[in-house]
Design a protein around this motif. Structure first.
Motif, PDB file in Angstrom:
ATOM      1  N   CYS A  77     -34.694 -15.193 -45.810  1.00 59.40           N
ATOM      2  CA  CYS A  77     -34.082 -14.831 -44.524  1.00 59.40           C
ATOM      3  C   CYS A  77     -35.106 -14.180 -43.601  1.00 59.40           C
ATOM      4  CB  CYS A  77     -32.902 -13.887 -44.741  1.00 59.40           C
ATOM      5  SG  CYS A  77     -31.448 -14.680 -45.431  1.00 59.40           S
ATOM      6  N   GLU A  78     -35.932 -13.301 -44.142  1.00 57.96           N
ATOM      7  CA  GLU A  78     -36.938 -12.619 -43.328  1.00 57.96           C
ATOM      8  C   GLU A  78     -37.986 -13.589 -42.800  1.00 57.96           C
ATOM      9  OE1 GLU A  78     -37.959  -9.750 -46.267  1.00 57.96           O
ATOM     10  OE2 GLU A  78     -36.519  -8.276 -45.515  1.00 57.96           O
ATOM     11  N   ARG A 128     -31.077  -7.569 -45.397  1.00 56.85           N
ATOM     12  CA  ARG A 128     -30.731  -6.194 -45.799  1.00 56.85           C
ATOM     13  C   ARG A 128     -29.540  -6.201 -46.773  1.00 56.85           C
ATOM     14  NH1 ARG A 128     -33.236  -4.779 -40.966  1.00 56.85           N
ATOM     15  NH2 ARG A 128     -31.630  -5.277 -39.471  1.00 56.85           N
ATOM     16  N   ALA A 158     -36.364 -15.681 -40.080  1.00 56.35           N
ATOM     17  CA  ALA A 158     -36.197 -14.861 -38.873  1.00 56.35           C
ATOM     18  C   ALA A 158     -37.500 -14.779 -38.098  1.00 56.35           C
ATOM     19  CB  ALA A 158     -35.711 -13.462 -39.245  1.00 56.35           C
ATOM     20  N   ASP A 159     -38.603 -14.567 -38.802  1.00 57.05           N
ATOM     21  CA  ASP A 159     -39.903 -14.504 -38.142  1.00 57.05           C
ATOM     22  C   ASP A 159     -40.263 -15.841 -37.496  1.00 57.05           C
ATOM     23  OD1 ASP A 159     -40.203 -11.854 -38.860  1.00 57.05           O
ATOM     24  OD2 ASP A 159     -41.442 -12.305 -40.619  1.00 57.05           O
ATOM     25  N   GLN A 171     -31.857 -11.721 -35.662  1.00 60.09           N
ATOM     26  CA  GLN A 171     -31.214 -10.447 -35.993  1.00 60.09           C
ATOM     27  C   GLN A 171     -30.204 -10.637 -37.138  1.00 60.09           C
ATOM     28  OE1 GLN A 171     -29.252  -8.586 -32.682  1.00 60.09           O
ATOM     29  NE2 GLN A 171     -28.504  -6.887 -33.905  1.00 60.09           N
ATOM     30  N   ARG A 223     -32.020 -11.090 -40.415  1.00 62.94           N
ATOM     31  CA  ARG A 223     -32.547  -9.818 -40.924  1.00 62.94           C
ATOM     32  C   ARG A 223     -31.428  -8.948 -41.525  1.00 62.94           C
ATOM     33  NH1 ARG A 223     -36.283 -10.310 -36.239  1.00 62.94           N
ATOM     34  NH2 ARG A 223     -38.245 -10.953 -37.189  1.00 62.94           N
ATOM     35  N   GLU A 224     -30.255  -9.008 -40.917  1.00 65.82           N
ATOM     36  CA  GLU A 224     -29.103  -8.286 -41.475  1.00 65.82           C
ATOM     37  C   GLU A 224     -28.711  -8.891 -42.824  1.00 65.82           C
ATOM     38  OE1 GLU A 224     -27.627  -5.458 -40.543  1.00 65.82           O
ATOM     39  OE2 GLU A 224     -29.069  -5.315 -38.917  1.00 65.82           O
TER      40      GLU A 224
END
Length: 66
Positions: free
Chosen positions: A40-41, A17, A44-45, A10, A13-14
């Motif tokens: 980052c994405e 963004r 995160a995955d 989380q 992902r922030e």
């Protein structure tokens, strides 16, 4: 209650963004911000998919393009 891995994903992902929001304001650095966001994405995955997996270069190549 969330696990440490879920919280980490989380937060990543922030961060993504944030980088996408700030990128257009960075003169000459927008491409870097997009790259940071994409990284980052992907991470995160990976954290969600298998929190205990060993990190390899192939880990990043397995992900579909964003």
């Amino acid at each position: 209650m969330a696990t440490h891995a879920e919280l980490a994903a989380q937060l990543l992902r922030e961060c993504a963004r944030f980088f996408r929001a700030v990128g257009p304001q960075q003169e000459g650095g927008q491409a870097d911000m997009v790259a940071f966001a994409e990284t980052c994405e992907v991470v995160a995955d990976l954290v969600v998919k298998d929190p205990a997996a060993e990190l390899t270069v192939d880990s990043f190549q397995e992900q579909p393009p964003v």
